[in-house]
Design a protein around this motif. Structure first.
Motif, short mmCIF file in Angstrom:
data_model
loop_
_atom_site.label_atom_id
_atom_site.label_comp_id
_atom_site.label_asym_id
_atom_site.label_seq_id
_atom_site.Cartn_x
_atom_site.Cartn_y
_atom_site.Cartn_z
N ARG A 1 -38.34 -101.61 -2.93
CA ARG A 1 -37.44 -100.59 -3.27
C ARG A 1 -37.75 -100.10 -4.67
O ARG A 1 -37.19 -100.88 -5.73
N PHE A 2 -38.34 -98.94 -4.80
CA PHE A 2 -38.78 -98.61 -6.48
C PHE A 2 -37.58 -97.53 -6.98
O PHE A 2 -37.51 -96.60 -6.02
N PRO A 3 -37.15 -97.96 -8.18
CA PRO A 3 -36.61 -96.77 -8.74
C PRO A 3 -36.86 -95.37 -8.91
O PRO A 3 -37.97 -95.13 -9.04
N VAL A 4 -36.08 -94.24 -8.76
CA VAL A 4 -36.31 -93.14 -9.24
C VAL A 4 -35.58 -92.59 -10.23
O VAL A 4 -34.39 -92.74 -10.21
N ILE A 5 -36.13 -91.54 -10.90
CA ILE A 5 -34.95 -90.98 -12.16
C ILE A 5 -34.91 -89.41 -11.42
O ILE A 5 -35.66 -88.75 -11.07
N CYS B 1 -38.32 -87.86 -9.93
CA CYS B 1 -39.79 -88.57 -10.55
C CYS B 1 -39.66 -90.13 -10.03
O CYS B 1 -38.83 -90.88 -10.48
N LEU B 2 -40.67 -90.37 -9.63
CA LEU B 2 -41.01 -91.91 -9.23
C LEU B 2 -41.88 -92.92 -10.53
O LEU B 2 -41.49 -93.81 -10.81
N ASN B 3 -42.50 -91.93 -11.21
CA ASN B 3 -43.35 -92.87 -12.16
C ASN B 3 -42.77 -92.34 -13.77
O ASN B 3 -42.34 -93.23 -14.30
N THR C 1 -39.64 -94.80 -15.38
CA THR C 1 -39.09 -95.58 -14.42
C THR C 1 -39.79 -97.20 -14.64
O THR C 1 -40.74 -97.22 -15.26
N PRO C 2 -39.13 -98.14 -14.11
CA PRO C 2 -39.77 -99.40 -14.25
C PRO C 2 -41.40 -99.56 -13.66
O PRO C 2 -42.31 -99.96 -14.21
N LEU D 1 -33.28 -81.25 -21.32
CA LEU D 1 -33.62 -82.13 -20.14
C LEU D 1 -32.44 -83.24 -20.10
O LEU D 1 -32.15 -83.88 -21.19
N THR D 2 -31.87 -83.49 -18.89
CA THR D 2 -31.07 -84.38 -18.64
C THR D 2 -31.40 -85.64 -17.68
O THR D 2 -32.04 -84.96 -16.49
N VAL D 3 -31.54 -86.84 -18.12
CA VAL D 3 -32.31 -87.78 -17.16
C VAL D 3 -31.19 -88.68 -16.85
O VAL D 3 -30.63 -89.32 -17.76
#
Length: 266
Positions: free
Chosen positions: A105-109, A121-123, A158-159, A238-240
């Motif tokens: 499970r990869f984190p997403v922003i 965004c995945l990267n 992301t990580p 931009l808000t992340v």
């Protein structure tokens, strides 16, 4: 088996690749998989072509939460998102058929631009100057003003994205089991007048990062999201945040994230 036997292949059509993939399609059908023509019909989405293709597949299909993603590289290539290559596709099918797969499970922003346009965004998301002039941004962590950045730009990774553009700017590589995101500088300006932290920093999953663009003529920057560029006029902020969504991928046993990092960089 019926729960996850519809496969959609995401790839760029090329004669030599089409010919090789036909062998894989036949192998999939022989193992009772259905090859579908649209990603909405799929339980498994397979990208062909390395990490760039994987990122594009995830973005094009809408960061789906109800399916598994997996990536296939070309022969003799490696990928940080891709566990398989064209030479061991049958191993992937065998893993899925016999339910020996593990799910990563990869984190997403989440990225919100000007409080209106929302993206995943995945990267990473990066914001860079498009003119020969430093871009100036006020950096807020939650509601606290942290610094005023001056330089070529900032990267929020992301990580899993920490091994990409972020690493090239001396950012840290982060374990994807950590729910967080990282902020790294691109050529910051530091002298007696201007001062930034001068290093990357990592924010916990419950933090909100806000980048407010100082409107001094550099309000038309390039926004990079994974492997796509977005040119949006009059960028104000931009808000992340870290998303509640994750990208689920098929994982081969004995092939951890750190195995792939070692194989790629060491």
């Amino acid at each position: 088996m019926s729960q996850r036997n519809n496969i959609y292949f995401f790839y760029t059509h090329k004669d030599h690749l089409d010919e090789k993939l036909q062998q894989l399609f036949e192998l999939a059908r022989e193992n009772n998989f259905n090859i579908v023509d649209h990603p909405d019909q799929a339980n498994i989405i397979v990208s062909v072509g390395g990490d760039g293709a994987f990122l594009q597949a995830v973005r094009t299909t809408g960061f789906r939460q109800d399916c598994l993603y997996t990536g296939i590289t070309h022969s003799n290539e490696s990928g940080l998102y891709c566990d398989f290559n064209l030479d061991n596709f049958d191993e992937m099918l065998d893993t899925i058929i016999h339910e020996e797969l593990e799910v990563r499970r990869f984190p997403v922003i989440n990225v919100l631009i000007n409080g209106e346009s929302a993206f995943h965004c995945l990267n990473e998301v990066s914001i860079r100057s498009t003119i020969i002039k430093t871009i100036v941004m006020d950096v807020y962590i939650d509601d606290m003003h942290f610094e005023t950045f001056r330089g070529d730009g900032l990267i929020v990774a992301t990580p899993t994205g920490s091994t990409g553009y972020n690493k090239s700017t001396q950012g840290a590589i982060v374990d994807p089991k950590l729910p967080c995101f990282q902020v790294s500088e691109i050529a910051s300006l530091n002298n007696n007048r201007y001062r930034t932290l001068g290093s990357s920093f990592i924010l916990n999953k419950d933090r909100t990062l806000t980048l407010q663009i100082v409107q001094d003529g550099n309000d038309y920057p390039i926004i990079g999201m994974d492997n796509e560029a977005y040119s949006i006029r009059n960028i104000k902020d931009l808000t992340v945040t870290l998303s509640d969504n994750v990208i689920k991928t098929v994982k081969l046993k004995n092939n951890s994230y750190w195995d792939r990092v070692k194989r790629t960089f060491l």
